[in-house]
Scaffold this active site. Structure first.
Site, PDB file in Angstrom:
ATOM      1  N   ASP A   1       0.891  -1.784   0.226  1.00 23.89           N
ATOM      2  CA  ASP A   1      -0.415   0.228   0.042  1.00 23.89           C
ATOM      3  C   ASP A   1       0.818   1.101   0.164  1.00 23.89           C
ATOM      4  O   ASP A   1       1.664   1.083   1.009  1.00 23.89           O
ATOM      5  CB  ASP A   1      -0.826   0.345   1.206  1.00 23.89           C
ATOM      6  N   MET A   2       0.593   2.325  -1.358  1.00 23.96           N
ATOM      7  CA  MET A   2       1.045   3.024  -1.110  1.00 23.96           C
ATOM      8  C   MET A   2       1.334   4.229  -0.353  1.00 23.96           C
ATOM      9  O   MET A   2      -0.039   4.100   0.045  1.00 23.96           O
ATOM     10  CB  MET A   2       1.279   3.905  -2.489  1.00 23.96           C
TER      11      MET A   2
ATOM     12  N   ASP B   1      -2.934   2.521  -5.962  1.00 20.79           N
ATOM     13  CA  ASP B   1      -1.859   2.532  -4.837  1.00 20.79           C
ATOM     14  C   ASP B   1      -2.115   1.262  -4.134  1.00 20.79           C
ATOM     15  O   ASP B   1      -1.389   1.228  -2.961  1.00 20.79           O
ATOM     16  CB  ASP B   1      -1.283   3.684  -4.654  1.00 20.79           C
ATOM     17  N   GLU B   2      -1.889   0.198  -4.588  1.00 22.05           N
ATOM     18  CA  GLU B   2      -2.682  -0.938  -3.613  1.00 22.05           C
ATOM     19  C   GLU B   2      -3.153  -2.024  -4.291  1.00 22.05           C
ATOM     20  O   GLU B   2      -4.002  -2.456  -5.284  1.00 22.05           O
ATOM     21  CB  GLU B   2      -4.133  -0.446  -1.895  1.00 22.05           C
TER      22      GLU B   2
END
EC number: 2.7.7.7
Length: 378
Positions: A8-9, A102-103
């Site tokens: 996860d960013m 982003d995940e």
């Protein structure tokens, strides 16, 4: 036993902005809609200290942190960075399940390497390639890997092993349990159930009474059982875009302009994913916060902005707007990867195979044409 990694960013949109403009590092950065009715998409960790979070109205964020740096969303830039991150993930394994821009989950069970070392490798490569940090969680199922990645953000790495469960989950809020949403959390809170520890005291039958058919899944999940596989293909159910207007309006021409812009965005996404749609839906929220949705399902699949827009405006004009509009949205669904060509009765080749009298022909012409497959009877 499976080896699952969840990545996860960290504060993705805001982190990209801080990376692209180093002067923003260490400052409370809030990304989202900048109009009076906009909402926060993402904010930096510096901004979160002021109580700001995603989906919060922008005016509230400005009240909480008037000295914050407020920036518009730059989707194209975020997609560009996201692609670099996912390229790194696919270098590790093909078993990747994207959850968002982003995940993602990775299944590294068949890789002869310690999953914690793989997670470290991902973190290092992402940082070297993008200058951004990613938090990673490692465990033997998706639920626990997700819990682990959120454990010590930002730039975190956590491993949850079988012997740590369920004790490590006991102090967590019930909202952390996959399958328990905001409304369910509030309902549980009213009966004195706030922590996972409280849930663990309930029997499977009691949880089934509360959550229905999902009760058993929740019962198993908080005991470390989650059999969901990492799915390499997540079917897109719908694509949409909506916006809250700066000022309430009943101007059809203005609302049509928004639908035209949305149609272009949606068409672009359809073509990017090589999809076609058959159902178009227009959503309207009035000044009294009443939500109206109206859909039209077509006889043919479409993907062009013109076709989507034409259907959307037809729906809008048919809608009886009795109050000024606060929000307008457009979405498409009934998606397919194949454009099933459903030809018109007036196609010259079809007319060779279909007998139709003049009256039906003229009625059909006025209605814009029915769509039938070659050789069909009327």
């Amino acid at each position: 036993m499976r080896k699952i990694i969840h990545v996860d960013m960290d504060a993705f949109f805001a982190s990209v902005e801080q990376h692209d403009n180093p002067k923003l590092k260490g400052k409370p950065v809030i990304v989202g809609g900048l109009s009076g009715r906009g909402v926060v998409s993402t904010c930096s960790y510096e901004a979160r200290k002021y109580g700001i979070h995603s989906a919060m109205p922008m005016y509230m964020a400005k009240t909480l942190c008037p000295h914050g740096v407020f920036l518009p969303v730059r989707f194209e830039r975020y997609r560009e960075v996201s692609k670099k991150v996912f390229d790194i993930l696919y270098e590790i394994t093909n078993i990747v399940e994207p959850l968002s821009i982003d995940e993602a989950y990775l299944d590294v069970t068949d890789i002869d390497k310690n999953p914690e070392d793989i997670a470290k490798e991902i973190k290092e490569k992402v940082y070297m390639t993008t200058g951004l940090t990613v938090s990673a969680g490692v465990s033997y199922n998706k639920f626990l890997a997700k819990i682990a990645s959120d454990w010590n953000k930002p730039d975190g790495l956590m491993v949850i092993s079988e012997d740590m469960v369920p004790d490590i989950l006991r102090p967590l809020s019930v909202s952390k349990v996959y399958g328990i949403g905001e409304k369910s959390s509030e309902r549980l809170k009213k009966i004195g159930i706030e922590k996972v520890d409280d849930l663990l005291k309930l029997s499977e039958e009691e949880l089934t009474n509360i959550f229905g058919k999902y009760g058993k899944e929740i019962y198993d999940r908080i005991r470390g059982i989650d059999l969901r596989p990492v799915e390499t293909y997540r079917e897109t159910k719908s694509i949409g875009k909506e916006t809250t207007l700066k000022k309430d309006t009943d101007d059809i021409d203005l609302l049509s302009k928004y639908l035209k812009r949305f149609s272009k965005i949606i068409s672009s996404e359809l073509k990017e994913e090589r999809l076609y749609c058959r159902t178009v839906t227009v959503k309207i929220k009035t000044s009294h916060f009443t939500v109206h949705t109206k859909s039209r399902t077509l006889n043919e699949y479409i993907d062009s902005p013109e076709d989507i827009y034409n259907v959307a405006t037809a729906i809008l004009k048919e809608s009886k707007i009795s109050q000024p509009v606060r929000l307008i949205g457009l979405s498409v669904s009934n998606l397919s990867r194949n454009k099933i060509k459903q030809l018109s009765l007036f196609d010259s080749e079809i007319r060779k195979n279909i007998k139709i009298d003049k009256i039906v022909y003229e009625v059909n012409k006025k209605l814009g044409g029915y769509f039938v497959k070659k050789g069909s009877d009327i």
